[in-house]
Structures are given as structure tokens and as C-alpha cells.
Design a protein around this motif. Sequence first.
Motif, PDB file in Angstrom:
ATOM      1  N   ILE A 129       0.948  -1.159  -0.036  1.00 10.77           N
ATOM      2  CA  ILE A 129      -0.073   0.028   0.028  1.00 10.77           C
ATOM      3  C   ILE A 129       0.884   1.276  -0.070  1.00 10.77           C
ATOM      4  N   ILE A 130       2.046   1.244   0.779  1.00  8.94           N
ATOM      5  CA  ILE A 130       2.861   2.499   0.975  1.00  8.94           C
ATOM      6  C   ILE A 130       4.154   2.398   0.286  1.00  8.94           C
ATOM      7  N   LYS A 131       4.079   1.463  -0.696  1.00  6.65           N
ATOM      8  CA  LYS A 131       5.261   1.109  -1.456  1.00  6.65           C
ATOM      9  C   LYS A 131       6.557   1.056  -0.697  1.00  6.65           C
ATOM     10  N   ALA A 132       6.515   0.533   0.568  1.00  6.05           N
ATOM     11  CA  ALA A 132       7.784   0.424   1.259  1.00  6.05           C
ATOM     12  C   ALA A 132       8.392   1.825   1.577  1.00  6.05           C
ATOM     13  N   ARG A 133       7.637   2.983   1.402  1.00 10.24           N
ATOM     14  CA  ARG A 133       8.139   4.196   2.153  1.00 10.24           C
ATOM     15  C   ARG A 133       7.815   4.690   3.141  1.00 10.24           C
ATOM     16  N   MET A 134       8.754   5.203   3.872  1.00 15.50           N
ATOM     17  CA  MET A 134       8.404   5.821   5.171  1.00 15.50           C
ATOM     18  C   MET A 134       7.485   7.064   5.205  1.00 15.50           C
ATOM     19  N   GLN A 135       6.327   6.984   5.964  1.00 12.97           N
ATOM     20  CA  GLN A 135       5.387   8.076   5.836  1.00 12.97           C
ATOM     21  C   GLN A 135       5.585   8.876   7.428  1.00 12.97           C
ATOM     22  N   VAL A 136       4.937  10.296   6.863  1.00 11.04           N
ATOM     23  CA  VAL A 136       5.499  11.013   7.982  1.00 11.04           C
ATOM     24  C   VAL A 136       4.168  11.607   8.560  1.00 11.04           C
ATOM     25  N   TYR A 137       3.694  11.633   9.758  1.00 10.03           N
ATOM     26  CA  TYR A 137       2.483  11.793  10.496  1.00 10.03           C
ATOM     27  C   TYR A 137       2.734  13.350  10.371  1.00 10.03           C
ATOM     28  N   PRO A 138       1.138  14.072  10.120  1.00  7.88           N
ATOM     29  CA  PRO A 138       1.173  15.408  10.000  1.00  7.88           C
ATOM     30  C   PRO A 138       1.263  15.825  11.412  1.00  7.88           C
ATOM     31  N   ASP A 139       1.985  16.997  11.700  1.00  8.69           N
ATOM     32  CA  ASP A 139       1.933  17.503  12.929  1.00  8.69           C
ATOM     33  C   ASP A 139       0.799  18.514  13.521  1.00  8.69           C
ATOM     34  N   ILE A 140       0.023  17.774  14.307  1.00 11.72           N
ATOM     35  CA  ILE A 140      -1.305  18.564  14.580  1.00 11.72           C
ATOM     36  C   ILE A 140      -1.348  19.156  16.083  1.00 11.72           C
ATOM     37  N   SER A 154       6.607  18.054  27.362  1.00  9.64           N
ATOM     38  CA  SER A 154       6.089  18.378  25.947  1.00  9.64           C
ATOM     39  C   SER A 154       4.665  18.010  25.867  1.00  9.64           C
ATOM     40  N   TYR A 155       3.901  18.917  25.069  1.00  7.60           N
ATOM     41  CA  TYR A 155       2.434  18.428  24.985  1.00  7.60           C
ATOM     42  C   TYR A 155       1.936  17.249  24.594  1.00  7.60           C
ATOM     43  N   PHE A 156       2.967  16.643  23.686  1.00  8.68           N
ATOM     44  CA  PHE A 156       2.591  15.163  23.265  1.00  8.68           C
ATOM     45  C   PHE A 156       2.800  14.321  24.509  1.00  8.68           C
ATOM     46  N   GLN A 157       3.738  14.306  25.275  1.00 10.81           N
ATOM     47  CA  GLN A 157       3.902  13.466  26.479  1.00 10.81           C
ATOM     48  C   GLN A 157       2.494  13.614  27.360  1.00 10.81           C
ATOM     49  N   ILE A 158       2.268  14.908  27.719  1.00 11.96           N
ATOM     50  CA  ILE A 158       0.975  14.570  28.629  1.00 11.96           C
ATOM     51  C   ILE A 158       0.004  14.324  28.000  1.00 11.96           C
ATOM     52  N   PHE A 159      -0.287  14.531  26.760  1.00 13.01           N
ATOM     53  CA  PHE A 159      -1.498  13.989  25.929  1.00 13.01           C
ATOM     54  C   PHE A 159      -1.367  12.577  26.009  1.00 13.01           C
ATOM     55  N   ILE A 160      -0.105  11.899  25.803  1.00 15.86           N
ATOM     56  CA  ILE A 160       0.098  10.522  25.747  1.00 15.86           C
ATOM     57  C   ILE A 160      -0.154   9.708  27.152  1.00 15.86           C
ATOM     58  N   ILE A 161       0.466  10.378  28.160  1.00 15.78           N
ATOM     59  CA  ILE A 161       0.159   9.841  29.512  1.00 15.78           C
ATOM     60  C   ILE A 161      -1.290   9.967  29.933  1.00 15.78           C
ATOM     61  N   LEU A 162      -1.794  11.056  29.532  1.00 14.41           N
ATOM     62  CA  LEU A 162      -3.340  11.172  30.105  1.00 14.41           C
ATOM     63  C   LEU A 162      -4.124  10.188  29.270  1.00 14.41           C
ATOM     64  N   GLY A 224       2.482   7.395  16.187  1.00 12.73           N
ATOM     65  CA  GLY A 224       2.845   8.267  15.097  1.00 12.73           C
ATOM     66  C   GLY A 224       2.804   9.823  15.693  1.00 12.73           C
ATOM     67  N   ILE A 225       2.055  10.206  16.506  1.00 13.27           N
ATOM     68  CA  ILE A 225       2.114  11.467  16.955  1.00 13.27           C
ATOM     69  C   ILE A 225       3.681  11.727  17.677  1.00 13.27           C
ATOM     70  N   TYR A 226       4.069  10.926  18.312  1.00 10.54           N
ATOM     71  CA  TYR A 226       5.305  10.965  19.171  1.00 10.54           C
ATOM     72  C   TYR A 226       6.498  11.033  18.484  1.00 10.54           C
TER      73      TYR A 226
END
Lengths: 308, 243
Positions: A129-140, A154-162, A224-226
Motif C-alpha cells: 500500500i505504501i510502496k515501502a516508503r516511510m510516512q510522516v505523521y502530520p504535526d497537529i 512536551s504537550y505530546f507527552q502529557i497527551f499520551i500519558i493522560l 505516530g504523533i510521538y
Amino acid sequence: MSYLLNPEVIINQIINGLTIGGIYALMALGYTLVYGILFMINFAHGEIFMFGSFGGFAALTYFVNSGFADAHPGFSIIIAFLVAMIISSVLGALLERIAYRPLRNAPRLAPLISAIGASIFLQNVMMLIIKARMQVYPDIIPEKFIEIGGVSISYFQIFIILGSIFLMVGLYLFIQKTKTGKAMRAVAEDREAASLMGIDVNRIILTTFVIGSALAGAAGVMVGIYYTQINHMMGFIPGIKAFTAAVLGGIGNVAGAMLGGFFLGLAEAFGVLFMPAEYKDVIAFGLLVLVLIFRPRGILGEVVSERT
Amino acid sequence: MSQGQPLLDIQDIHTYYGNIHALKGLSLVVNEGEIVTLIGSNGAGKSTMLKTVSGVLKSREGRISFAGTRIDNLAPHKIVRIGISQVPEGRKIFSHLTITENLEMGAFVRNDTSRIRTDNEGVFDLFPRLKDRQQQIAGTLSGGEQQMLAIARALMARPRLLLLDEPSMGLAPLLVEAIFDTIIRINREGTTTLLVEQNALMAFQIATRGYVIQTGRIVLEDRTENLSENEMVQNLYLGVDME
């Protein structure tokens, strides 16, 4: 080594450990739920996680490209999680029906081989499906930090832990309080007795796969987000590490999987203070070997009886 | 209660346990309102018969009807839904669940919350010892209490037919008597009962009719007072010395 005594470093590593530990714990729950009920290891669980991550990726990318994410970032993230969890659930349910149920009464090696086959198959499907290429998560989520003293979170970490704690509390309440959750525990203990209560055992097993897979899907979006980069092989190492976490906590034990996940995350976070970061994986698998040798039932596990 | 209508009608069933031909053309009838007992020694096929009725094992030949409808092709959970509950051999309570949760599992097929609560009180009335320990983990109960819980759990489904697999097994005589008194009480309240036992002496005291099973076949069928007089039954199952 004086930096080891620095409380800021220690607090930082605790935060890092809890972040990655929450992700391990969410995935470990999938292994432990399925093992608790079927006494099999679903080795395609890492691929269920990977498909969830790509589901979230597709949803987020769509929202960013269409401009919807700019207007409603929070809503976009919630939908991305839902998409990922639904895709993973459907995949988990399909695996149970196609790859495992026909082998329910076969020797234990058969479903294991089937699981490994499913895992390789799913990796290759995604590779095409992805033709073996790395995909980059959009930073949101904006990459911002909260500074408290010298500690930055970081906001990411708070978000993931919670987020991971929120899902685990939800799962725990579901298993303890709802009729279906209690039926899951009853089926895990004695399938035949459960069927004599009028419980549809096949439906409960399917439900177990769906729930475990949904949690893996959520973990996929968090990763993906992290880490921002994802590919078709991304499920392999986290899969084995989450399995390690489940064994660490006591396979089949729900609270044990949560504990094992956080324990492993913290062990890795502190381990890298003592050794080069490339050796991070050694910690996880070294722990697995040690647990299997000295306490095979794990931290919270019961003595494994001669169940067949 | 209209006694006489066949509720459970088993005709000529053959069940295999792996390759073992465990039931070889077994027929048995339980009428509405009765307590019927099936006695036999270890390995005669008593539990196999109950498992076949409950759908856990499938018969390869013959038919089983319940209240006029054929049930031998139904899955176990559907058989519970139409009104047959089993207290399995060895109790098989959920030892990690609390007593309350075990009873909830017994009522799994029902949704009438308020009547479930009434029935919950009802089974506590039958077994007061369970009431004091509602939040206790079932695995910590004594053998007798576990047997009570297993019966209470089965009753929570409000069955028309209760199947009991050796409820006296491993229990002290006084407890056995208490359990059997309760079985009579349950029957008087309208639950038809099929009691499988090795303890023929006790079973004959509460059942109206009995069957004797040997190696997968019914070899004798009669009213229990006649069975008690039967020489073969006395020798084999009542332990009467005939010297």
C-alpha cells in the motif's frame, strides 16, 4: 556520572518512561486479554497496532489537507483515534475469525504459526500500500513544552500519558462493572461453565479481540504523533516489547499488563542513562529473559496451573 | 403444575467422547413437575448424558426434545435460553468472581432487572449462608458453600428444567441432606429436576422415578420405591450386603 543525581534529569526520565510505558501498556493489554481467554499469544498484535497507526495517519492527513484540522484540531485528533481504533478492531475481529477460530481445538503450536503467518502477511500488505516508503505523521499537536523548574514536558507527552491512563481506566471499569466484562472473566476462567450460563463464548472471544485491538490502534496513533515517522515494520519491535511487558506483569493479568508496560518504559528511560541509547532494546529483552528464568509468572501473575 | 406432560424427551442418543462410544442408544423421559434420578457408577455415562442435553457434547444419532421442540442441534448458550440449566459436575463455579458476580452470570440470559433482584433474594432465602458473603471471592468458599452457589447460580436463569450432576459429591452427610431438602423445595416451587447421582440411597428418597445407566445404556427404569427393592440395584448401588 554526576548528572544521574540531578533531580531534573530523573524527573525528565520519569516523564519519558511514563510516556513510552503508557504505549507499551496499551499494547500489552491486547496480548494479555487474548492470552487470558485463549491461552495463545497473538503475534499479529504488532501489525494490528501498525494498521491502526496508518488509519490515524490517513485520517489526520486528510483533515490537514482539507483544512479541517486548522479549524478543529482537537476534533480531528479524536476522529483520527476513532478511525484507528475501528480499523484495528475490524482487523482483530477478522484475524480471530479467519486465522484463529478454525484452529481453536488444534494443538497449541498451530494458532501460533497462524499468528506469525498473519503478521508477515499484514506487513506485506501495508508495504504494498505504501510502496515501502516511510510516512510522516502530520504535526497537529503543537510541539510546545511546559517548563517547570528545569524540567520540560512536551504537550505530546502529557497527551499520551493522560490518554493511555484514560483508556486503561475505561477498560478496567468495563471488565469489572459491565455484564460483558464479567462474562469475559467468566469465559477466561472456564469456557464450558460459561456456556452453561447461556454466555455465547464465541461472541465473548470476538469481543475480547475487538477491545484489545482497539487499544493497540490507539497506541498506534500515539506512536505516530510521538515519533512522527511510521512504516510497515513499525509493529515488530513495539509488539515484542509489549509482549515482554505483558509477561513482566504476569500474562493473562490485566492490572499486570498495565504495570508491566509502565515498568518497562521506566526501565528503558533510566537504562539509557547508563548505556548508549542503541542498547535500549537490550534492556527490554534482557528483562524478558530474567523474568522467564526467575519469575515466569510475572509480577502479579498467579502460579500457572496445569491448565491445558 | 400439570404432571405427566413430557418436558424432556431423549430418544436413542449416541454420543462419542473422542473415539469412545459413551452413550449407546440412551432414552429417557422427564415429565413436567417430576424429580427424576439417573444413577450409575463412575464412567457409566451420566455426565456425558447431561452434557449432551446441555449441548456441550453433540449426539451423532437420536433426538432430544424439550417442551416439544428439538434441541439436539442447538449451541449450549441457546439451550440455557429456552429453559434448561445445569449444575455441572465438580460445581464449576467461577472462583475468581464474587458470589454476587457468579449469580449475575447465572442470570446472564435475562434482562428483567427487577425480577432478577427478586430471584436473587429468593436464592439467598434458600441458601442464607451465601447472603452473608455476597462480596466474597467464590474460590474461598467451602465445598458445601460452593455447591450451594452452583445450584443458586443455575436457578438464577429461572429454568423450567434443572439438571444436577452429583450434587452430593464430596460433601458431609449433613450437608448432603440440607442440599437434597433444598432440591425438594426448588421442585415444589415448580422446577422440574433431573438428578444424576452415585448416591442412590439419597436420590431415591427425593425422586419419584429413576433410571439406572450402565456403560452408556439404560438397563432399568422404574418408580424409585420399586428400584429400592430391586436386587441388582441393592447390590450395586445401595451397598446392601446380600450374604
